[in-house]
Design an enzyme around this catalytic site. Structure first.
Site, PDB file in Angstrom:
ATOM      1  N   HIS A  19      48.247  41.667  86.810  1.00 20.20           N
ATOM      2  CA  HIS A  19      49.363  41.394  87.744  1.00 20.20           C
ATOM      3  C   HIS A  19      50.208  42.653  87.858  1.00 20.20           C
ATOM      4  O   HIS A  19      50.975  42.983  86.938  1.00 20.20           O
ATOM      5  CB  HIS A  19      50.222  40.237  87.223  1.00 20.20           C
ATOM      6  CG  HIS A  19      51.315  39.832  88.166  1.00 20.20           C
ATOM      7  ND1 HIS A  19      51.567  38.519  88.483  1.00 20.20           N
ATOM      8  CD2 HIS A  19      52.246  40.554  88.864  1.00 20.20           C
ATOM      9  CE1 HIS A  19      52.583  38.450  89.331  1.00 20.20           C
ATOM     10  NE2 HIS A  19      53.019  39.684  89.571  1.00 20.20           N
ATOM     11  N   HIS A  21      52.539  45.356  90.787  1.00 17.94           N
ATOM     12  CA  HIS A  21      53.027  45.728  92.120  1.00 17.94           C
ATOM     13  C   HIS A  21      52.909  47.243  92.249  1.00 17.94           C
ATOM     14  O   HIS A  21      53.627  47.973  91.555  1.00 17.94           O
ATOM     15  CB  HIS A  21      54.485  45.290  92.304  1.00 17.94           C
ATOM     16  CG  HIS A  21      54.646  43.810  92.185  1.00 17.94           C
ATOM     17  ND1 HIS A  21      54.574  42.965  93.271  1.00 17.94           N
ATOM     18  CD2 HIS A  21      54.822  43.017  91.101  1.00 17.94           C
ATOM     19  CE1 HIS A  21      54.721  41.712  92.851  1.00 17.94           C
ATOM     20  NE2 HIS A  21      54.861  41.717  91.543  1.00 17.94           N
ATOM     21  N   LEU A  22      52.020  47.701  93.110  1.00 17.61           N
ATOM     22  CA  LEU A  22      51.816  49.140  93.259  1.00 17.61           C
ATOM     23  C   LEU A  22      52.554  49.714  94.461  1.00 17.61           C
ATOM     24  O   LEU A  22      52.555  50.920  94.664  1.00 17.61           O
ATOM     25  CB  LEU A  22      50.313  49.462  93.359  1.00 17.61           C
ATOM     26  CG  LEU A  22      49.486  49.157  92.107  1.00 17.61           C
ATOM     27  CD1 LEU A  22      48.026  49.532  92.319  1.00 17.61           C
ATOM     28  CD2 LEU A  22      50.047  49.871  90.868  1.00 17.61           C
ATOM     29  N   ARG A  23      53.163  48.826  95.265  1.00 16.16           N
ATOM     30  CA  ARG A  23      53.932  49.288  96.444  1.00 16.16           C
ATOM     31  C   ARG A  23      53.046  50.059  97.419  1.00 16.16           C
ATOM     32  O   ARG A  23      51.829  49.990  97.366  1.00 16.16           O
ATOM     33  CB  ARG A  23      55.155  50.120  96.021  1.00 16.16           C
ATOM     34  CG  ARG A  23      56.027  49.490  94.938  1.00 16.16           C
ATOM     35  CD  ARG A  23      56.508  48.116  95.300  1.00 16.16           C
ATOM     36  NE  ARG A  23      57.565  47.652  94.398  1.00 16.16           N
ATOM     37  CZ  ARG A  23      57.844  46.390  94.148  1.00 16.16           C
ATOM     38  NH1 ARG A  23      57.142  45.432  94.704  1.00 16.16           N
ATOM     39  NH2 ARG A  23      58.823  46.060  93.338  1.00 16.16           N
ATOM     40  N   ASN A  47      52.710  41.626  98.125  1.00 20.23           N
ATOM     41  CA  ASN A  47      54.022  41.420  98.757  1.00 20.23           C
ATOM     42  C   ASN A  47      54.602  42.722  99.319  1.00 20.23           C
ATOM     43  O   ASN A  47      55.701  43.138  98.974  1.00 20.23           O
ATOM     44  CB  ASN A  47      55.001  40.744  97.792  1.00 20.23           C
ATOM     45  CG  ASN A  47      55.257  41.540  96.520  1.00 20.23           C
ATOM     46  OD1 ASN A  47      54.408  42.306  96.069  1.00 20.23           O
ATOM     47  ND2 ASN A  47      56.424  41.365  95.936  1.00 20.23           N
ATOM     48  N   LYS A 103      47.458  34.932  96.385  1.00 21.73           N
ATOM     49  CA  LYS A 103      48.738  34.751  95.710  1.00 21.73           C
ATOM     50  C   LYS A 103      49.633  33.805  96.490  1.00 21.73           C
ATOM     51  O   LYS A 103      49.844  33.999  97.684  1.00 21.73           O
ATOM     52  CB  LYS A 103      49.433  36.109  95.581  1.00 21.73           C
ATOM     53  CG  LYS A 103      50.822  36.063  94.932  1.00 21.73           C
ATOM     54  CD  LYS A 103      50.732  35.776  93.448  1.00 21.73           C
ATOM     55  CE  LYS A 103      52.114  35.596  92.810  1.00 21.73           C
ATOM     56  NZ  LYS A 103      52.819  36.854  92.617  1.00 21.73           N
ATOM     57  N   HIS A 140      53.192  32.269  91.844  1.00 23.32           N
ATOM     58  CA  HIS A 140      54.576  32.529  91.446  1.00 23.32           C
ATOM     59  C   HIS A 140      55.177  31.137  91.287  1.00 23.32           C
ATOM     60  O   HIS A 140      55.488  30.474  92.271  1.00 23.32           O
ATOM     61  CB  HIS A 140      55.333  33.359  92.491  1.00 23.32           C
ATOM     62  CG  HIS A 140      56.719  33.687  92.038  1.00 23.32           C
ATOM     63  ND1 HIS A 140      57.112  34.956  91.683  1.00 23.32           N
ATOM     64  CD2 HIS A 140      57.804  32.895  91.826  1.00 23.32           C
ATOM     65  CE1 HIS A 140      58.371  34.922  91.277  1.00 23.32           C
ATOM     66  NE2 HIS A 140      58.816  33.686  91.364  1.00 23.32           N
ATOM     67  N   HIS A 178      53.171  35.416  85.156  1.00 27.89           N
ATOM     68  CA  HIS A 178      54.400  35.820  84.462  1.00 27.89           C
ATOM     69  C   HIS A 178      55.220  34.621  83.965  1.00 27.89           C
ATOM     70  O   HIS A 178      56.372  34.432  84.355  1.00 27.89           O
ATOM     71  CB  HIS A 178      55.260  36.743  85.319  1.00 27.89           C
ATOM     72  CG  HIS A 178      55.420  36.360  86.777  1.00 27.89           C
ATOM     73  ND1 HIS A 178      55.802  35.111  87.176  1.00 27.89           N
ATOM     74  CD2 HIS A 178      55.251  37.084  87.909  1.00 27.89           C
ATOM     75  CE1 HIS A 178      55.869  35.084  88.494  1.00 27.89           C
ATOM     76  NE2 HIS A 178      55.528  36.263  88.957  1.00 27.89           N
ATOM     77  N   LEU A 223      62.216  38.488  88.265  1.00 28.93           N
ATOM     78  CA  LEU A 223      61.942  37.083  88.580  1.00 28.93           C
ATOM     79  C   LEU A 223      60.508  36.737  88.194  1.00 28.93           C
ATOM     80  O   LEU A 223      59.615  37.536  88.468  1.00 28.93           O
ATOM     81  CB  LEU A 223      62.160  36.825  90.075  1.00 28.93           C
ATOM     82  CG  LEU A 223      63.633  36.809  90.512  1.00 28.93           C
ATOM     83  CD1 LEU A 223      63.753  36.799  92.021  1.00 28.93           C
ATOM     84  CD2 LEU A 223      64.367  35.616  89.894  1.00 28.93           C
ATOM     85  N   ASP A 251      53.325  42.607  85.546  1.00 23.24           N
ATOM     86  CA  ASP A 251      54.305  42.417  86.627  1.00 23.24           C
ATOM     87  C   ASP A 251      55.166  43.660  86.800  1.00 23.24           C
ATOM     88  O   ASP A 251      56.340  43.565  87.190  1.00 23.24           O
ATOM     89  CB  ASP A 251      55.173  41.170  86.404  1.00 23.24           C
ATOM     90  CG  ASP A 251      55.852  40.722  87.706  1.00 23.24           C
ATOM     91  OD1 ASP A 251      55.385  41.128  88.791  1.00 23.24           O
ATOM     92  OD2 ASP A 251      56.844  39.984  87.631  1.00 23.24           O
ATOM     93  N   HIS A 255      61.443  49.592  91.569  1.00 17.74           N
ATOM     94  CA  HIS A 255      62.400  49.704  92.671  1.00 17.74           C
ATOM     95  C   HIS A 255      63.181  50.992  92.444  1.00 17.74           C
ATOM     96  O   HIS A 255      63.527  51.318  91.287  1.00 17.74           O
ATOM     97  CB  HIS A 255      63.384  48.532  92.671  1.00 17.74           C
ATOM     98  CG  HIS A 255      62.772  47.209  93.015  1.00 17.74           C
ATOM     99  ND1 HIS A 255      62.524  46.813  94.310  1.00 17.74           N
ATOM    100  CD2 HIS A 255      62.359  46.192  92.236  1.00 17.74           C
ATOM    101  CE1 HIS A 255      61.995  45.598  94.309  1.00 17.74           C
ATOM    102  NE2 HIS A 255      61.866  45.199  93.055  1.00 17.74           N
ATOM    103  N   ALA A 267      65.044  42.440  92.145  1.00 16.56           N
ATOM    104  CA  ALA A 267      64.390  41.921  90.935  1.00 16.56           C
ATOM    105  C   ALA A 267      63.155  42.753  90.650  1.00 16.56           C
ATOM    106  O   ALA A 267      62.351  43.007  91.549  1.00 16.56           O
ATOM    107  CB  ALA A 267      63.992  40.465  91.151  1.00 16.56           C
TER     108      ALA A 267
END
Ligand code: DOR
Ligand code: ZN
Length: 348
Positions: A19, A21-23, A47, A103, A140, A178, A223, A251, A255, A267
């Site tokens: 899990h 987030h690589l943006r 996302n 997801k 989620h 998560h 979150l 996760d 940011h 978050a």
């Protein structure tokens, strides 16, 4: 508690991150290498803005990730579910080897989830198709109504959504992502073999007090939000138990520092640069370093039905100073453990 005769080197089958987030864009270019340095594969969350809802978008995103990391790292792509998702898109994407999983973000649950699912009944046909073809559903797991206290949203999701999903789709593989509560631990433990959960390093290491330690601490905000200490202890017991239903998913969610240190801070905790060092601390404190390999490198691929990695990595007992900030996308990101020194070092 440190194990007596604790080792100074840990050789582990190479782990995967189930899990992350690589943006995209400049942030992708600067953060993906941190994940690729430690992990062979990662489940990449969809996302983005706009979210990754089609096979074409996921294939193009996968190419951008590989361009950022170079060879040797395999991004496993996910489809962002929404009320209008066509089952055929999922089936085709899975069949073509583009989508590993899909997801489910309840609409408005978290970052870039406004286009998420407003009611699971709207995606019944998609879930039936996924069940049929063996495509995992990644959840989620939080309800989003404002009447539910933020600390109760995960437990309420189990009662209002998850129990029904498990009952109605008995062959659907589900990863409860998560997890943050003992209710989630208990549900997964008691559930059928089709349900598993990922656990982040931060939920193993901080409780909700971390957000208010001498003042408001935006870098401890993610979150689902960290819960009280009893929940953290339940997560630690689950992660370090050797139960294959619980496996590694960081996760990691970078940011820019200005977006965190804000009147309305985003978050997400960026833990990718020292993820294994962080998990190793937990397993050592629990006196079960010998169980880290199962959690980090074996239970995830086994659940997904993928081969375990064939190569190995080494963690050394050595000081790992974590910088206060890490440069990314023309700005900086504050990593998890900023300013601390961890006791293990990833040695490749
Ligand atoms: O803390 C989080 N950050 N939780 C999520 O669910 C999303 C993530 C992000 O994308 O920033
Ligand atoms: Zn996430």
């Amino acid at each position: 508690m440190t194990e007596p005769n604790a080792p100074d080197r840990l050789v582990l089958r190479r782990p995967d991150d189930w899990h992350v987030h690589l943006r995209d864009g400049a942030m992708l270019a600067d953060v993906a290498r941190h994940t690729a340095r430690q992990f062979a594969r990662a489940i990449v969350m969809p996302n983005l803005k706009p979210p990754v809802t089609t096979v074409a978008a996921a294939a193009a995103y996968r190419e951008r990730i590989v361009a950022a990391t170079g060879p040797g790292f395999t991004p496993l792509m996910t489809c962002y579910l929404h009320d209008g998702i066509a089952p055929d898109e999922l089936v085709r994407g899975h069949g073509e080897g583009v989508f590993t999983a899909a997801k489910l973000y309840p609409a408005h649950a978290t970052t870039n989830s406004a286009a998420g699912v407003t009611d699971v009944r709207h995606i019944t046909a998609a879930l039936e198709a996924m069940q049929r073809i063996g495509m995992p559903l990644l959840l989620h797991g939080e309800v989003t109504d404002h009447g539910t206290d933020i600390f109760d949203r995960e437990a309420a999701f189990i009662d209002r959504v998850l129990i029904g999903l498990v009952r109605d789709f008995p062959a659907l593989k589900i990863v409860f992502e998560h997890i943050t509560t003992y209710e989630a631990v208990a549900f997964v433990e008691a559930g059928p073999a089709t349900i598993a959960a990922t656990i982040t390093p931060h939920h193993l290491l901080i409780n909700r007090n971390a957000m208010f330690e001498g003042g408001i601490r935006p870098h401890a905000y993610c979150l689902p939000v960290a819960k009280r200490e009893t929940h953290r202890l339940a997560l630690r017991r689950a992660a370090t138990s050797g139960n294959p239903k619980f496996f590694l998913g960081t996760d990691s969610a970078p940011h820019a520092v200005g977006d965190k240190e804000s009147a309305c801070g985003c978050a997400g905790i960026f833990n990718a640069p020292f993820a294994l060092e962080s998990y190793a601390r937990v397993f050592e404190e629990e006196g079960v370093l010998d169980r880290l390999q199962g959690f980090a490198s074996e239970f995830g691929p086994d659940f997904y039905g993928l081969p375990r990695n064939a190569d190995f990595i080494t963690l050394e007992r050595a000081a790992s100073p974590v910088p206060a900030r890490i440069a990314a996308a023309g700005t900086e990101v504050v990593p998890f453990h900023a300013g601390e020194t961890l006791g293990w070092r990833f040695a490749g």
